[in-house]
Design a protein around this motif. Structure first.
Motif, mmCIF file in Angstrom:
data_model
loop_
_atom_site.group_PDB
_atom_site.id
_atom_site.type_symbol
_atom_site.label_atom_id
_atom_site.label_comp_id
_atom_site.label_asym_id
_atom_site.label_seq_id
_atom_site.Cartn_x
_atom_site.Cartn_y
_atom_site.Cartn_z
ATOM 1 N N TYR A 197 -14.458 41.585 17.613
ATOM 2 C CA TYR A 197 -14.823 40.165 17.595
ATOM 3 C C TYR A 197 -13.987 39.382 16.598
ATOM 4 O O TYR A 197 -13.709 38.206 16.823
ATOM 5 N N GLN A 198 -13.546 40.030 15.528
ATOM 6 C CA GLN A 198 -12.643 39.347 14.590
ATOM 7 C C GLN A 198 -11.302 39.061 15.259
ATOM 8 O O GLN A 198 -10.729 37.987 15.067
ATOM 9 N N GLN A 199 -10.842 40.012 16.074
ATOM 10 C CA GLN A 199 -9.603 39.781 16.827
ATOM 11 C C GLN A 199 -9.791 38.647 17.815
ATOM 12 O O GLN A 199 -8.928 37.779 17.960
ATOM 13 N N TYR A 200 -10.917 38.651 18.516
ATOM 14 C CA TYR A 200 -11.207 37.578 19.460
ATOM 15 C C TYR A 200 -11.238 36.235 18.735
ATOM 16 O O TYR A 200 -10.749 35.233 19.251
ATOM 17 N N GLU A 201 -11.816 36.222 17.548
ATOM 18 C CA GLU A 201 -11.919 34.987 16.763
ATOM 19 C C GLU A 201 -10.520 34.454 16.416
ATOM 20 O O GLU A 201 -10.262 33.258 16.540
ATOM 21 N N ARG A 202 -9.624 35.355 16.032
ATOM 22 C CA ARG A 202 -8.255 34.929 15.701
ATOM 23 C C ARG A 202 -7.555 34.338 16.924
ATOM 24 O O ARG A 202 -6.911 33.296 16.848
ATOM 25 N N VAL A 203 -7.691 35.001 18.056
ATOM 26 C CA VAL A 203 -7.064 34.507 19.287
ATOM 27 C C VAL A 203 -7.705 33.178 19.693
ATOM 28 O O VAL A 203 -7.014 32.223 20.053
ATOM 29 N N PHE A 204 -9.036 33.115 19.617
ATOM 30 C CA PHE A 204 -9.754 31.885 19.947
ATOM 31 C C PHE A 204 -9.237 30.729 19.090
ATOM 32 O O PHE A 204 -8.943 29.645 19.596
ATOM 33 N N ASP A 247 -11.648 22.116 17.097
ATOM 34 C CA ASP A 247 -12.995 21.597 17.377
ATOM 35 C C ASP A 247 -13.988 22.693 17.801
ATOM 36 O O ASP A 247 -15.100 22.408 18.197
ATOM 37 N N ARG A 248 -13.568 23.996 17.700
ATOM 38 C CA ARG A 248 -14.407 25.150 18.064
ATOM 39 C C ARG A 248 -14.691 25.206 19.564
ATOM 40 O O ARG A 248 -15.635 25.835 20.008
ATOM 41 N N LYS A 249 -13.863 24.519 20.330
ATOM 42 C CA LYS A 249 -13.943 24.541 21.790
ATOM 43 C C LYS A 249 -12.516 24.628 22.328
ATOM 44 O O LYS A 249 -11.582 24.106 21.710
ATOM 45 N N ILE A 250 -12.369 25.287 23.463
ATOM 46 C CA ILE A 250 -11.054 25.373 24.097
ATOM 47 C C ILE A 250 -11.083 24.544 25.375
ATOM 48 O O ILE A 250 -11.913 24.768 26.255
ATOM 49 N N SER A 251 -10.174 23.602 25.458
ATOM 50 C CA SER A 251 -10.083 22.734 26.634
ATOM 51 C C SER A 251 -9.135 23.354 27.662
ATOM 52 O O SER A 251 -8.330 24.228 27.328
ATOM 53 N N PRO A 252 -9.216 22.895 28.893
ATOM 54 C CA PRO A 252 -8.268 23.386 29.901
ATOM 55 C C PRO A 252 -6.810 23.190 29.477
ATOM 56 O O PRO A 252 -5.981 24.076 29.686
ATOM 57 N N SER A 253 -6.497 22.069 28.858
ATOM 58 C CA SER A 253 -5.097 21.843 28.455
ATOM 59 C C SER A 253 -4.677 22.811 27.348
ATOM 60 O O SER A 253 -3.524 23.232 27.309
ATOM 61 N N GLU A 254 -5.610 23.193 26.468
ATOM 62 C CA GLU A 254 -5.275 24.172 25.422
ATOM 63 C C GLU A 254 -5.013 25.549 26.045
ATOM 64 O O GLU A 254 -4.105 26.265 25.619
ATOM 65 N N ILE A 255 -5.790 25.903 27.058
ATOM 66 C CA ILE A 255 -5.548 27.164 27.765
ATOM 67 C C ILE A 255 -4.176 27.130 28.419
ATOM 68 O O ILE A 255 -3.390 28.063 28.301
ATOM 69 N N GLN A 256 -3.882 26.027 29.070
ATOM 70 C CA GLN A 256 -2.600 25.882 29.752
ATOM 71 C C GLN A 256 -1.441 26.014 28.748
ATOM 72 O O GLN A 256 -0.468 26.715 29.007
ATOM 73 N N GLN A 257 -1.544 25.369 27.607
ATOM 74 C CA GLN A 257 -0.488 25.434 26.582
ATOM 75 C C GLN A 257 -0.269 26.855 26.083
ATOM 76 O O GLN A 257 0.866 27.298 25.904
ATOM 77 N N ASP A 289 -22.408 26.078 28.997
ATOM 78 C CA ASP A 289 -23.239 24.900 28.699
ATOM 79 C C ASP A 289 -22.836 23.651 29.474
ATOM 80 O O ASP A 289 -23.426 22.590 29.299
ATOM 81 N N GLY A 290 -21.820 23.759 30.337
ATOM 82 C CA GLY A 290 -21.457 22.648 31.211
ATOM 83 C C GLY A 290 -20.765 21.479 30.546
ATOM 84 O O GLY A 290 -20.707 20.389 31.105
ATOM 85 N N ASP A 291 -20.180 21.705 29.358
ATOM 86 C CA ASP A 291 -19.509 20.591 28.673
ATOM 87 C C ASP A 291 -18.030 20.469 29.030
ATOM 88 O O ASP A 291 -17.321 19.628 28.492
ATOM 89 N N GLY A 292 -17.542 21.329 29.941
ATOM 90 C CA GLY A 292 -16.138 21.249 30.357
ATOM 91 C C GLY A 292 -15.184 21.910 29.383
ATOM 92 O O GLY A 292 -13.974 21.762 29.505
ATOM 93 N N LEU A 293 -15.728 22.645 28.413
ATOM 94 C CA LEU A 293 -14.923 23.325 27.396
ATOM 95 C C LEU A 293 -15.449 24.747 27.220
ATOM 96 O O LEU A 293 -16.605 25.038 27.535
ATOM 97 N N LEU A 294 -14.592 25.627 26.689
ATOM 98 C CA LEU A 294 -15.023 26.988 26.411
ATOM 99 C C LEU A 294 -15.392 27.134 24.943
ATOM 100 O O LEU A 294 -14.569 26.913 24.067
ATOM 101 N N GLY A 295 -16.642 27.513 24.699
ATOM 102 C CA GLY A 295 -17.043 27.897 23.351
ATOM 103 C C GLY A 295 -16.613 29.335 23.107
ATOM 104 O O GLY A 295 -16.057 30.000 23.997
ATOM 105 N N PHE A 296 -16.887 29.850 21.915
ATOM 106 C CA PHE A 296 -16.456 31.207 21.581
ATOM 107 C C PHE A 296 -17.082 32.241 22.520
ATOM 108 O O PHE A 296 -16.406 33.144 22.987
ATOM 109 N N ASP A 297 -18.376 32.118 22.815
ATOM 110 C CA ASP A 297 -19.036 33.082 23.707
ATOM 111 C C ASP A 297 -18.422 33.050 25.108
ATOM 112 O O ASP A 297 -18.260 34.095 25.746
ATOM 113 N N ASP A 298 -18.083 31.848 25.588
ATOM 114 C CA ASP A 298 -17.410 31.721 26.884
ATOM 115 C C ASP A 298 -16.066 32.444 26.845
ATOM 116 O O ASP A 298 -15.677 33.132 27.785
ATOM 117 N N PHE A 299 -15.352 32.269 25.736
ATOM 118 C CA PHE A 299 -14.034 32.876 25.565
ATOM 119 C C PHE A 299 -14.142 34.404 25.582
ATOM 120 O O PHE A 299 -13.331 35.080 26.217
#
Length: 141
Positions: A5-12, A20-30, A54-64
């Motif tokens: 999970y620490q590795q996941y946190e670094r990648v996240f 902002d502790r969320k990953i947007s589609p454009s951040e994934i694309q980049q 949670d339907g906010d259009g972004l990926l939180g850490f658990d989603d990631f």
């Protein structure tokens, strides 16, 4: 487990370029483009929509985490499909007692017809005397 999970946190955090502790589609694309891949904004949006709990259009850490761990599941499934093909051998889409006996023999395990029937019967959920892929997957889990 904690190290994973620490590795996941670094990648996240690397994906989360604006912090902002969320990953947007454009951040994934980049990030995909940064490692030499190609991902359209529409594909990134579809991935986010599929995993966004949670339907906010972004990926939180658990989603990631689900995104990262889910990719391993696909690989496991492909490995199981390859193994299934080796056992089924008759092209019928199922493992018969005869094909099981033949494969076990190739692996150096001599089994009688009755032993192979019993092995199949244990995992034969629909009672048809053969193993389909879903029954094989359950047997291997």
């Amino acid at each position: 487990m904690k190290e994973k999970y620490q590795q996941y946190e670094r990648v996240f955090n690397h994906f989360d370029s604006n912090g902002d502790r969320k990953i947007s589609p454009s951040e994934i694309q980049q990030c995909v483009e940064a490692i030499g891949g190609e991902l359209s904004l529409a594909e990134a949006e579809a991935a986010v929509e599929f995993l966004d709990a949670d339907g906010d259009g972004l990926l939180g850490f658990d989603d990631f985490v689900r995104l990262v761990e889910g990719s391993g599941e696909e690989e496991k499934m492909n490995d199981l499909k390859e193994a299934f093909k080796m056992y089924e051998m008759d092209g019928c889409g199922c493992i018969t007692p005869k094909s099981l006996k033949r494969m076990l023999s190739r692996l150096g395990q001599s089994k009688s017809d009755d032993e192979c029937k019993s092995m199949i019967a244990y995992f034969d959920l629909n009672g048809d005397g053969v193993l389909n892929f879903d029954e094989f997957r359950i047997m291997m889990s």
